[in-house]
Design a protein around this motif. Structure first.
Motif, PDB file in Angstrom:
ATOM      1  N   PRO A 101      53.768 -32.497  28.518  1.00 58.77           N
ATOM      2  CA  PRO A 101      53.339 -32.284  29.898  1.00 58.77           C
ATOM      3  C   PRO A 101      51.835 -32.514  30.107  1.00 58.77           C
ATOM      4  CG  PRO A 101      54.892 -30.586  29.276  1.00 58.77           C
ATOM      5  CD  PRO A 101      54.546 -31.340  28.017  1.00 58.77           C
ATOM      6  N   SER A 102      51.029 -32.262  29.083  1.00 60.55           N
ATOM      7  CA  SER A 102      49.589 -32.537  29.192  1.00 60.55           C
ATOM      8  C   SER A 102      49.342 -34.033  29.350  1.00 60.55           C
ATOM      9  CB  SER A 102      48.838 -32.009  27.967  1.00 60.55           C
ATOM     10  OG  SER A 102      48.848 -30.609  27.953  1.00 60.55           O
ATOM     11  N   VAL A 103      50.061 -34.835  28.583  1.00 55.39           N
ATOM     12  CA  VAL A 103      49.935 -36.290  28.704  1.00 55.39           C
ATOM     13  C   VAL A 103      50.369 -36.719  30.108  1.00 55.39           C
ATOM     14  CG1 VAL A 103      50.780 -38.540  27.877  1.00 55.39           C
ATOM     15  CG2 VAL A 103      50.220 -36.732  26.237  1.00 55.39           C
ATOM     16  N   ALA A 104      51.470 -36.158  30.581  1.00 58.49           N
ATOM     17  CA  ALA A 104      51.965 -36.501  31.920  1.00 58.49           C
ATOM     18  C   ALA A 104      50.947 -36.137  32.991  1.00 58.49           C
ATOM     19  CB  ALA A 104      53.298 -35.803  32.185  1.00 58.49           C
ATOM     20  N   ARG A 105      50.290 -34.986  32.845  1.00 57.53           N
ATOM     21  CA  ARG A 105      49.267 -34.574  33.829  1.00 57.53           C
ATOM     22  C   ARG A 105      48.083 -35.531  33.827  1.00 57.53           C
ATOM     23  NH1 ARG A 105      50.805 -29.482  32.202  1.00 57.53           N
ATOM     24  NH2 ARG A 105      49.093 -29.284  30.721  1.00 57.53           N
ATOM     25  N   VAL A 106      47.649 -35.934  32.648  1.00 57.78           N
ATOM     26  CA  VAL A 106      46.540 -36.889  32.561  1.00 57.78           C
ATOM     27  C   VAL A 106      46.935 -38.203  33.228  1.00 57.78           C
ATOM     28  CG1 VAL A 106      45.168 -38.298  30.973  1.00 57.78           C
ATOM     29  CG2 VAL A 106      45.452 -35.860  30.538  1.00 57.78           C
ATOM     30  N   GLU A 107      48.147 -38.682  32.939  1.00 60.21           N
ATOM     31  CA  GLU A 107      48.597 -39.956  33.504  1.00 60.21           C
ATOM     32  C   GLU A 107      48.832 -39.896  35.005  1.00 60.21           C
ATOM     33  OE1 GLU A 107      51.880 -41.626  31.370  1.00 60.21           O
ATOM     34  OE2 GLU A 107      50.660 -42.023  29.605  1.00 60.21           O
ATOM     35  N   SER A 108      49.027 -38.708  35.549  1.00 61.24           N
ATOM     36  CA  SER A 108      49.226 -38.592  36.995  1.00 61.24           C
ATOM     37  C   SER A 108      47.908 -38.285  37.715  1.00 61.24           C
ATOM     38  CB  SER A 108      50.266 -37.516  37.318  1.00 61.24           C
ATOM     39  OG  SER A 108      49.774 -36.247  36.969  1.00 61.24           O
ATOM     40  N   GLY A 109      46.833 -38.110  36.943  1.00 67.46           N
ATOM     41  CA  GLY A 109      45.530 -37.874  37.546  1.00 67.46           C
ATOM     42  C   GLY A 109      45.301 -36.446  37.984  1.00 67.46           C
ATOM     43  N   GLU A 110      46.159 -35.533  37.541  1.00 67.82           N
ATOM     44  CA  GLU A 110      45.991 -34.120  37.881  1.00 67.82           C
ATOM     45  C   GLU A 110      44.806 -33.547  37.120  1.00 67.82           C
ATOM     46  OE1 GLU A 110      49.580 -31.824  37.433  1.00 67.82           O
ATOM     47  OE2 GLU A 110      50.795 -33.469  38.192  1.00 67.82           O
ATOM     48  N   ASP A 111      44.376 -32.367  37.531  1.00 67.31           N
ATOM     49  CA  ASP A 111      43.287 -31.694  36.825  1.00 67.31           C
ATOM     50  C   ASP A 111      43.648 -31.537  35.358  1.00 67.31           C
ATOM     51  OD1 ASP A 111      41.654 -31.413  39.005  1.00 67.31           O
ATOM     52  OD2 ASP A 111      42.293 -29.374  39.448  1.00 67.31           O
TER      53      ASP A 111
END
Length: 82
Positions: free
Chosen positions: A39-49
């Motif tokens: 999920p951390s990788v997914a957050r980075v790839e979606s541009g989230e904080d």
């Protein structure tokens, strides 16, 4: 004519995703190599904080170096190609 600036987080997200795909890695494989959760990788790839520590682990696993340009945009280089 006005030039549209890309949000830095969006640009980082795009560069990380492109590098992951170019390396042939799934989000889970990258997470395992970086020592973070999928999920951390997914957050980075979606541009989230994200934390800078998480971003550093992910970009490090991909061999990417992100630099802030004078105009506020990001420049990325792939250490593996140099």
């Amino acid at each position: 004519m006005m030039t549209k600036r890309t949000d830095p987080m969006t640009e980082i997200a795009k560069r990380v995703r492109e590098a992951r795909l170019a390396a042939g890695l799934s989000q889970q494989e990258l997470a395992d190599q970086a020592g973070v959760s999928r999920p951390s990788v997914a957050r980075v790839e979606s541009g989230e904080d994200m934390s800078t520590a998480t971003l550093a682990k992910i970009t490090g696993a991909l061999g990417l170096v992100l630099q802030l340009a004078e105009d506020g945009s990001f420049i990325s280089t792939d250490e593996r190609k140099e």
